[in-house]
Write an enzyme that holds these catalytic residues in place. Structure first.
Site, PDB file in Angstrom:
ATOM      1  N   LYS A  80       0.841  -1.199   0.000  1.00  0.00           N
ATOM      2  CA  LYS A  80       0.000   0.000   0.000  1.00  0.00           C
ATOM      3  C   LYS A  80       0.877   1.250   0.000  1.00  0.00           C
ATOM      4  O   LYS A  80       1.760   1.406   0.848  1.00  0.00           O
ATOM      5  CB  LYS A  80      -0.845   0.017   1.274  1.00  0.00           C
ATOM      6  CG  LYS A  80      -2.305  -0.310   1.049  1.00  0.00           C
ATOM      7  CD  LYS A  80      -3.038  -0.190   2.368  1.00  0.00           C
ATOM      8  CE  LYS A  80      -4.525  -0.185   2.188  1.00  0.00           C
ATOM      9  NZ  LYS A  80      -5.219  -0.069   3.478  1.00  0.00           N
TER      10      LYS A  80
HETATM   11  O1  G3P Z   1      -9.253   0.786   4.361  1.00  0.00           O
HETATM   12  C1  G3P Z   1      -9.147   2.067   4.894  1.00  0.00           C
HETATM   13  C2  G3P Z   1      -9.750   2.133   6.222  1.00  0.00           C
HETATM   14  O2  G3P Z   1      -9.092   1.317   7.143  1.00  0.00           O
HETATM   15  C3  G3P Z   1      -9.972   3.482   6.749  1.00  0.00           C
HETATM   16  O3  G3P Z   1     -11.177   3.398   7.385  1.00  0.00           O
HETATM   17  O4  G3P Z   1     -12.995   4.007   8.864  1.00  0.00           O
HETATM   18  O5  G3P Z   1     -10.657   4.737   9.398  1.00  0.00           O
HETATM   19  O6  G3P Z   1     -11.908   5.758   7.522  1.00  0.00           O
HETATM   20  P1  G3P Z   1     -11.701   4.552   8.337  1.00  0.00           P
END
Ligand code: G3P
Length: 274
Positions: free
Chosen positions: A98
């Site tokens: 990533k």
């Molecule tokens: O895959 C990306 C993710 O882990 C981010 O999620 O909910 O922290 O915006 P969030």
């Protein structure tokens, strides 16, 4: 439609894999931090290398596992990507690296360092998942560099729109795919009405030009959003454990099971030797 689990928590990963619906795993430094804290609280400590090895082995060769770099310059990201890939890919041949689409962090000095790293890594055969994508333009730039995957952050774009409008909300709250009207104002970020709207545009553009880059809908916050992602025909959604659990629940299903249980007559029960 592929379902990835967005988690670095071995317990969650193991459990979700047992359900038979997981096609891949995505991690990031925040998810690894959460997992480390979770296991510390349980009195368990792992070496990070052993921990990652276990995730990869659990996933097996048919399920890609995204591991993220931590540096923000092209050379350092390439070096870290090579280290991660060459150290861990032999475990199960499933490592994807990533890279943030723009690792600059707002200084406006190294906006293109991510793209340069993506291009270099893809040309040496290291598959890249481009993360923190917040616009179709960023997605196209990543695709132009040959990225295997782009990860548009659906929920975080919704967060931004609500935050700018001064709305208070919980992370898991539903955000309307067609946009949120506050007073007489339709919230938008440079024409993007929601995370799902961004995803729809990226999908259309990739279809228009035949980009081979796969879209991973990321930052997914609730089951309804997963439904909207699936409706768009997006390749992959990476879904947190709690949202996966939400997807199986409905009160009428629960009620139906209870009613069927209550209606079982002895004659039918006998058939099963009970
Ligand atoms: O895959 C990306 C993710 O882990 C981010 O999620 O909910 O922290 O915006 P969030």
């Amino acid at each position: 439609m592929q379902v990835f689990i967005d988690s670095a928590n071995l317990d969650e990963i193991r459990e979700a894999l047992s359900w038979g619906i997981v096609d891949g795993i995505t991690t990031n430094p925040s998810l690894i931090k959460k997992a480390v804290e979770y296991f510390k609280a349980k009195g368990k400590q792992y070496s990070m290398a052993d921990y990652i090895t276990e995730i990869l082995a659990l996933a097996g060769s048919n399920r890609p596992v995204s591991l993220e770099v931590i540096s923000t310059t092209t050379d350092a990201m390439i070096e870290e990507a090579r280290l991660l890939y060459h150290k861990f890919n032999p475990v199960a041949h499933n490592v994807v690296i990533k890279i943030p689409v723009n690792p600059d962090g707002g200084k406006r000095a190294r906006d293109f360092d991510g793209l340069k790293a993506i291009k270099a890594l893809e040309s040496e055969g290291i598959p890249v998942n481009v993360t923190l994508v917040m616009t179709p333009e960023q997605a196209v730039l990543a695709a132009k560099c040959g990225a295997h995957y782009v990860s548009p952050f659906v929920g975080r774009l919704d967060d931004l729109l609500r935050k700018r409008a001064g709305l208070s909300f919980n992370k898991e709250d539903y955000y309307p795919a067609d946009g949120f009207i506050v007073g007489d104002q339709l919230l938008e970020d440079n024409g993007l009405l929601s995370g799902i709207h961004m995803l729809r545009i990226i999908k259309d553009i990739f279809d228009n030009y035949g980009f081979g880059t796969k879209i991973i809908a990321a930052s997914v916050r609730n089951a309804r959003q997963v439904r909207e992602i699936m409706e768009l025909g997006v390749d992959i959604a990476t879904i947190p454990f709690d949202v996966l659990r939400q997807m199986i629940v409905h009160e009428k299903t629960d009620e139906g099971v209870q009613l069927f249980e209550a209606d079982v007559v002895p004659e039918y029960r006998e058939l099963f030797g009970r």
